[in-house]
Design an enzyme around this catalytic site. Sequence first.
Site, PDB file in Angstrom:
ATOM      1  N   ARG A   1      53.008   2.579 -12.911  1.00 25.14           N
ATOM      2  CA  ARG A   1      53.860   3.678 -12.462  1.00 25.14           C
ATOM      3  C   ARG A   1      53.221   5.040 -12.717  1.00 25.14           C
ATOM      4  O   ARG A   1      53.721   6.061 -12.245  1.00 25.14           O
ATOM      5  CB  ARG A   1      55.211   3.618 -13.183  1.00 25.14           C
ATOM      6  CG  ARG A   1      55.962   2.335 -12.964  1.00 25.14           C
ATOM      7  CD  ARG A   1      57.297   2.396 -13.657  1.00 25.14           C
ATOM      8  NE  ARG A   1      58.157   3.336 -12.981  1.00 25.14           N
ATOM      9  CZ  ARG A   1      59.032   3.016 -12.032  1.00 25.14           C
ATOM     10  NH1 ARG A   1      59.165   1.765 -11.674  1.00 25.14           N
ATOM     11  NH2 ARG A   1      59.767   3.928 -11.466  1.00 25.14           N
TER      12      ARG A   1
ATOM     13  N   LYS B   1      43.776   1.179   2.801  1.00 25.12           N
ATOM     14  CA  LYS B   1      43.361   0.430   1.609  1.00 25.12           C
ATOM     15  C   LYS B   1      41.973   0.863   1.156  1.00 25.12           C
ATOM     16  O   LYS B   1      41.701   0.988  -0.032  1.00 25.12           O
ATOM     17  CB  LYS B   1      43.358  -1.087   1.885  1.00 25.12           C
ATOM     18  CG  LYS B   1      44.714  -1.726   1.871  1.00 25.12           C
ATOM     19  CD  LYS B   1      45.291  -1.811   0.487  1.00 25.12           C
ATOM     20  CE  LYS B   1      46.772  -1.762   0.380  1.00 25.12           C
ATOM     21  NZ  LYS B   1      47.661  -1.190   1.245  1.00 25.12           N
TER      22      LYS B   1
ATOM     23  N   TRP C   1      52.704  10.101 -14.816  1.00 27.02           N
ATOM     24  CA  TRP C   1      52.001  10.574 -13.614  1.00 27.02           C
ATOM     25  C   TRP C   1      52.313  12.056 -13.554  1.00 27.02           C
ATOM     26  O   TRP C   1      53.465  12.451 -13.363  1.00 27.02           O
ATOM     27  CB  TRP C   1      52.514   9.836 -12.375  1.00 27.02           C
ATOM     28  CG  TRP C   1      51.727  10.164 -11.143  1.00 27.02           C
ATOM     29  CD1 TRP C   1      50.567   9.571 -10.739  1.00 27.02           C
ATOM     30  CD2 TRP C   1      52.055  11.142 -10.152  1.00 27.02           C
ATOM     31  NE1 TRP C   1      50.133  10.130  -9.556  1.00 27.02           N
ATOM     32  CE2 TRP C   1      51.028  11.102  -9.168  1.00 27.02           C
ATOM     33  CE3 TRP C   1      53.080  12.064  -9.985  1.00 27.02           C
ATOM     34  CZ2 TRP C   1      51.023  11.933  -8.052  1.00 27.02           C
ATOM     35  CZ3 TRP C   1      53.078  12.898  -8.872  1.00 27.02           C
ATOM     36  CH2 TRP C   1      52.055  12.818  -7.918  1.00 27.02           C
TER      37      TRP C   1
ATOM     38  N   LYS D   1      52.354   3.723  -8.536  1.00 24.94           N
ATOM     39  CA  LYS D   1      52.948   2.735  -7.631  1.00 24.94           C
ATOM     40  C   LYS D   1      54.276   3.187  -7.029  1.00 24.94           C
ATOM     41  O   LYS D   1      54.493   3.063  -5.835  1.00 24.94           O
ATOM     42  CB  LYS D   1      53.126   1.401  -8.350  1.00 24.94           C
ATOM     43  CG  LYS D   1      53.594   0.323  -7.392  1.00 24.94           C
ATOM     44  CD  LYS D   1      52.921  -0.980  -7.634  1.00 24.94           C
ATOM     45  CE  LYS D   1      53.235  -1.988  -6.564  1.00 24.94           C
ATOM     46  NZ  LYS D   1      52.404  -1.817  -5.369  1.00 24.94           N
TER      47      LYS D   1
ATOM     48  N   CYS E   1      55.806   7.642 -13.425  1.00 18.47           N
ATOM     49  CA  CYS E   1      56.133   7.617 -14.838  1.00 18.47           C
ATOM     50  C   CYS E   1      56.916   6.348 -15.159  1.00 18.47           C
ATOM     51  O   CYS E   1      57.859   6.010 -14.460  1.00 18.47           O
ATOM     52  CB  CYS E   1      56.937   8.820 -15.316  1.00 18.47           C
ATOM     53  SG  CYS E   1      56.119  10.390 -15.054  1.00 18.47           S
TER      54      CYS E   1
ATOM     55  N   ASN F   1      61.096  11.205 -16.418  1.00 18.86           N
ATOM     56  CA  ASN F   1      60.463  10.848 -15.147  1.00 18.86           C
ATOM     57  C   ASN F   1      61.164  11.675 -14.081  1.00 18.86           C
ATOM     58  O   ASN F   1      62.386  11.669 -14.011  1.00 18.86           O
ATOM     59  CB  ASN F   1      60.658   9.348 -14.876  1.00 18.86           C
ATOM     60  CG  ASN F   1      60.232   8.956 -13.477  1.00 18.86           C
ATOM     61  OD1 ASN F   1      59.433   9.643 -12.844  1.00 18.86           O
ATOM     62  ND2 ASN F   1      60.767   7.835 -12.993  1.00 18.86           N
ATOM     63  N   GLY F   2      60.393  12.387 -13.251  1.00 25.99           N
ATOM     64  CA  GLY F   2      61.013  13.174 -12.185  1.00 25.99           C
ATOM     65  C   GLY F   2      60.600  14.633 -12.269  1.00 25.99           C
ATOM     66  O   GLY F   2      59.620  14.978 -12.935  1.00 25.99           O
TER      67      GLY F   2
ATOM     68  N   GLU G   1      42.120   4.390  -0.526  1.00 24.58           N
ATOM     69  CA  GLU G   1      42.728   4.494  -1.851  1.00 24.58           C
ATOM     70  C   GLU G   1      42.023   3.649  -2.897  1.00 24.58           C
ATOM     71  O   GLU G   1      42.039   3.983  -4.072  1.00 24.58           O
ATOM     72  CB  GLU G   1      44.229   4.198  -1.812  1.00 24.58           C
ATOM     73  CG  GLU G   1      44.593   2.817  -1.383  1.00 24.58           C
ATOM     74  CD  GLU G   1      46.105   2.603  -1.323  1.00 24.58           C
ATOM     75  OE1 GLU G   1      46.851   3.259  -2.038  1.00 24.58           O
ATOM     76  OE2 GLU G   1      46.516   1.739  -0.529  1.00 24.58           O
TER      77      GLU G   1
ATOM     78  N   HIS H   1      39.145   9.121  23.956  1.00 28.10           N
ATOM     79  CA  HIS H   1      39.838  10.405  24.034  1.00 28.10           C
ATOM     80  C   HIS H   1      39.440  11.321  22.883  1.00 28.10           C
ATOM     81  O   HIS H   1      40.122  12.304  22.611  1.00 28.10           O
ATOM     82  CB  HIS H   1      41.350  10.182  24.069  1.00 28.10           C
ATOM     83  CG  HIS H   1      41.777   9.352  25.239  1.00 28.10           C
ATOM     84  ND1 HIS H   1      41.881   9.873  26.504  1.00 28.10           N
ATOM     85  CD2 HIS H   1      42.052   8.028  25.346  1.00 28.10           C
ATOM     86  CE1 HIS H   1      42.239   8.901  27.342  1.00 28.10           C
ATOM     87  NE2 HIS H   1      42.342   7.780  26.657  1.00 28.10           N
TER      88      HIS H   1
ATOM     89  N   GLU I   1      46.224   0.081   8.278  1.00 28.54           N
ATOM     90  CA  GLU I   1      46.362  -0.486   6.927  1.00 28.54           C
ATOM     91  C   GLU I   1      44.975  -0.717   6.302  1.00 28.54           C
ATOM     92  O   GLU I   1      44.768  -0.430   5.117  1.00 28.54           O
ATOM     93  CB  GLU I   1      47.180  -1.791   7.012  1.00 28.54           C
ATOM     94  CG  GLU I   1      47.161  -2.692   5.783  1.00 28.54           C
ATOM     95  CD  GLU I   1      47.835  -2.123   4.544  1.00 28.54           C
ATOM     96  OE1 GLU I   1      48.336  -0.991   4.587  1.00 28.54           O
ATOM     97  OE2 GLU I   1      47.825  -2.817   3.511  1.00 28.54           O
TER      98      GLU I   1
HETATM   99  C1  F6R Z   1      49.426   1.719  -0.176  1.00 25.75           C
HETATM  100  C2  F6R Z   1      50.704   1.743  -0.870  1.00 25.75           C
HETATM  101  C3  F6R Z   1      51.638   2.845  -0.542  1.00 25.75           C
HETATM  102  C4  F6R Z   1      53.087   2.336  -0.510  1.00 25.75           C
HETATM  103  C5  F6R Z   1      54.051   3.508  -0.296  1.00 25.75           C
HETATM  104  C6  F6R Z   1      55.487   3.048  -0.201  1.00 25.75           C
HETATM  105  O1  F6R Z   1      48.657   0.639  -0.583  1.00 25.75           O
HETATM  106  O2  F6R Z   1      50.974   0.922  -1.707  1.00 25.75           O
HETATM  107  O3  F6R Z   1      51.300   3.488   0.646  1.00 25.75           O
HETATM  108  O4  F6R Z   1      53.212   1.407   0.519  1.00 25.75           O
HETATM  109  O5  F6R Z   1      53.927   4.412  -1.359  1.00 25.75           O
HETATM  110  O6  F6R Z   1      55.890   2.412  -1.380  1.00 25.75           O
HETATM  111  P1  F6R Z   1      57.201   1.527  -1.401  1.00 25.75           P
HETATM  112  O7  F6R Z   1      56.953   0.352  -0.514  1.00 25.75           O
HETATM  113  O8  F6R Z   1      57.392   1.146  -2.835  1.00 25.75           O
HETATM  114  O9  F6R Z   1      58.298   2.393  -0.876  1.00 25.75           O
END
Ligand code: F6R
Length: 616
Positions: A27, A489, A76, A611, A2, A102-103, A492, A508, A485
């Site tokens: 957000r 990526k 969100w 985010k 949010c 937010n929360g 998502e 394994h 990683e």
């Molecule tokens: C994946 C991604 C998330 C963040 C995670 C932590 O692409 O962006 O997995 O890395 O939510 O976020 P921060 O770094 O803001 O604590």
Amino acid sequence: MCGIVGYVGDSKSIEVLLGGLRRQEYRGYDSAGIAVIDVDGHLDSRKKAGKLQALVDELESNPIADGATGIGHTRWATHGGPTDRNAHPQLGDNGKLALIHNGIIENFFELKEELLAEGAVFTSDTDSEVAALLVGKAYQETKDVTEALRQVVARLHGAFTLLVVHEDQPGVVVGARRNSPLVIGLGDGENFLGSDVAAFVEHTRRAVEIGQDQIATIRTDSVSVTDFDGNPVETKEYEINWDASAAEKGGWSSFMAKEISEEPEAVAKTLLGRVVAESVRLPELDGIGDEILENIDRIVIIACGTAAYAGMLGKYAIEKWSRIPVDVELSHEFRYRDPILTERTLVVSISQSGETMDTLMAVKYAKEAGAQVLSICNTQGSSIPRESHAVLYTHAGPEVAVASTKAFLAQVTALYLLGLHLGRVRSTINPDEIAAAAAELNDIPEKIAEVLLSAASIKQLAHWMTDTKSVLFLGRNVGFPVALEGALKLKELAYIHAEGFAAGELKHGPIALIEPGQIVFVIVPSPRDPLSLHPKVVSNIQEIRARGARVIAIAEKGDAAVLPFADEVIPIPLAGSLFEPLLAVVPLHIFAMELSAAKGLDVDQPRNLAKSVTVE
Ligand code: F6R
């Protein structure tokens, strides 16, 4: 999660609020809404499910009068689905008061029962409406928004940022925060509130931090902050070290495309001023002190998602250079299993946003348990650094695309600097080795720029794979976190099933997944790797090829041994083994982005995500 913006100034609230929401849409993008008190002192609001554009369209077809005071929200969804009625603002005091949140209000159920018993009528399924009705009720007695909000926050459990306006008090916006972010922007004849500085950086670069359990009241010409009991608190002003253009696409097709192009710069800026005379200096760690650093006997890295993969890479480097044992844990798992922490434990949290609730709570827990806490963070003035003993800022610049790319590279760089710093302080690495590692790091930005030149061929590869249903990623040693990683990526961004495995683990179990046509990315260590892992990974490639896998190898330029066995090779420049991940991950970021774009998906705002994950 949010995004929140509040404004008092002149009669251009709608423009300021929509601008603030546009910059914070990363957000949350389930719905958006604004409330404005117009020049005649009348409060009106509009809200709409969907992305911000849906609200903009609604305001065009059903406009509201502009005014000098307003609040805006991009959501969100937590309590209640992403619908118009659950969008914020939520109204109270018979429509005269608007509130955004937010929360999560954890005790909303009891409070709702209480309000229902008094005859209150709810128009949404949100926990936020409970707060709106309670503040409205308190206002009827106090006739003051700040006081009404203060009375209500005392009754709320959970994490929240709340912003309130009331039409009887035009020219006033009041915000309260507990474990969710809120920051003040100081303007000239206007003031702002935002979940982060992106909400107002277009208008001012002067910001003020708001601490936990504090209430801020902004007017055109004043800002006051108190604790939840009403006692004035001292605030700290700081200057935002980036301007609005840094958070614009600047001609790129997406924020992510821009942010990947900034990966060389993210590493270079994180190194800036920290590699001095062939050595590494981190004055930021003075808050912890060399004496403590000399005596720590264990490091625990806590982070989530991509930041945790950066942490896994940090483990290799820190253990090698400082000989301190390092554990890497997901923040949300760490704190609930009674971890062993002493005053000789250094807890290193990693977070781009500095607001990830799981990490914030884990940091508080570690501090209370007596550990030293260092945070690696990309966002100035955010909550996690404020809760830590010391902070090492990454200087990746604002990251707007929801999935993290350039921040990951900056985090790994910061962790490597930390490893070298600790090695120097504890004399576990000699000055020549530090100088060699520092030189490797200094060369990385240029080498990443070279990798970026292969973007066109990676794009082509992605375009061939739009129908792919599953992709595996393999890596050994430092290649393993890169594989994780790459898989995250792809999941998502392109909504494709993807898994990362340690290549040695294949036999394994996971090798059973290999069937003809299965795409497998393999991160191949350098043939010069001192651990001699190269032939082992080439053998792994042969094993999966024998079972029909299609192999895309990310391998050092000129690695002839891999060519006969790979269907495609993405070459990366030569680098020392520990530094290869900083290069090998770049094609994987590009690949995931291009596959997402080729499938017509929203690269910057993937479904169901936000985010900053500011709820647990
Ligand atoms: C994946 C991604 C998330 C963040 C995670 C932590 O692409 O962006 O997995 O890395 O939510 O976020 P921060 O770094 O803001 O604590």
